[in-house]
Design a protein around this motif. Sequence first.
Motif, short mmCIF file in Angstrom:
data_model
loop_
_atom_site.label_atom_id
_atom_site.label_comp_id
_atom_site.label_asym_id
_atom_site.label_seq_id
_atom_site.Cartn_x
_atom_site.Cartn_y
_atom_site.Cartn_z
N HIS A 1 -10.68 -4.27 10.61
CA HIS A 1 -9.40 -4.87 10.21
C HIS A 1 -9.15 -6.03 11.14
O HIS A 1 -9.17 -5.89 12.37
CB HIS A 1 -8.28 -3.83 10.33
N HIS B 1 -0.13 -4.59 3.86
CA HIS B 1 -1.35 -4.75 4.65
C HIS B 1 -1.37 -6.16 5.23
O HIS B 1 -1.49 -7.14 4.50
CB HIS B 1 -2.57 -4.52 3.74
N ASP C 1 -9.55 -6.86 5.65
CA ASP C 1 -10.58 -5.86 5.95
C ASP C 1 -11.96 -6.43 5.64
O ASP C 1 -12.16 -7.01 4.57
CB ASP C 1 -10.36 -4.59 5.12
N HIS D 1 -14.65 0.15 9.00
CA HIS D 1 -14.46 -1.25 8.58
C HIS D 1 -13.86 -2.00 9.75
O HIS D 1 -13.44 -1.40 10.74
CB HIS D 1 -13.55 -1.35 7.35
N ARG E 1 0.81 -1.21 0.00
CA ARG E 1 0.00 0.00 0.00
C ARG E 1 0.83 1.26 0.00
O ARG E 1 1.81 1.38 0.71
CB ARG E 1 -0.90 0.02 1.23
ZN LIG Z 1 -6.93 -3.17 7.21
#
Ligand SMILES: [Zn+2]
Length: 293
Positions: free
Chosen positions: A269, A188, A192, A267, A178
């Motif tokens: 994670h 990452h 997610d 969200h 990312r």
């Molecule tokens: Zn994440």
Amino acid sequence: MTGSPFPRLLPSLFFFATLTAAHPQQSAQTAFTIRPAVVVVGSPELITVSAPDATTVEGEWLGHKLQFFHHDGKWIALAGVDVETKPQTSSLHIIALTATGPRDFSRSIEIHPAHYRTGKLTVAPKFVEPGPDEQKEIAADAEIKTKLFSATAPEPLWQGTFRAPVKFPPTDSFGTRRMFNGKLASIHKGMDFRAPAGTVVRASNSGVVVLAHHLYFEGNCVIIDHGLGLYTLSMHFSRMDVKEGQHVEAGDKLGLSGATGRVTGPHLHWAVRWQNAYLDPAKLLHLNLNAIR
Ligand SMILES: [Zn+2]
């Protein structure tokens, strides 16, 4: 009675009984399995050694000490390959110690590449270039995490297959390289879930809550120790409903998802850590552990 199976079955049963008696070491059958059999970067791996006569089993792989537990005549270790490991031919060292001496289960394991993606995203500037106060907070967080990850339960606390923490669909985001605001590159190391704020987040398996606390990047973060170095981490909660030291069962409510910490929006994670390796949560959810314990 003609056609009875017994006349033919009996001599073969007798034959096997004689074989076992004449060769008692036959009862100490040895076998090795690794699941998934095709090992890729980021994969959790279940290693099983059948050595019922062993008093202990020791192992080492990719610089990690394997911790085996004994179950039903088998020795089992839940291990994995960190997302940043290079594809290679690795040496897996396993020794079973028995009354008649050590038995070597060592072998080469091919680690294949996984094809993770590259992505760009935009977050608040303070998460890309933290100021002095934020840097202090980040350093304090790192200290907290180092301390808790060094004190895992000495036995497995999980029971059966891991389950998803929310009912919302996951994104295939694990391992993505990312770019944050076009500047900072990082990998990452979790998955997610597109969970709207306020979604109930549940424990994926049994274990002990070792952290339920706000951290700079993670936001409100719940970490569960599943024993022998295996942890699940859930981040960005709007509300946490568990306390540190609390034992949880699979399906217990941990809190509500949200958008705290370094996020682009609400969200969940969800990350899986084994020792200091980050593993693909999707692969852990697919690993059938129901027959294990
Ligand atoms: Zn994440």
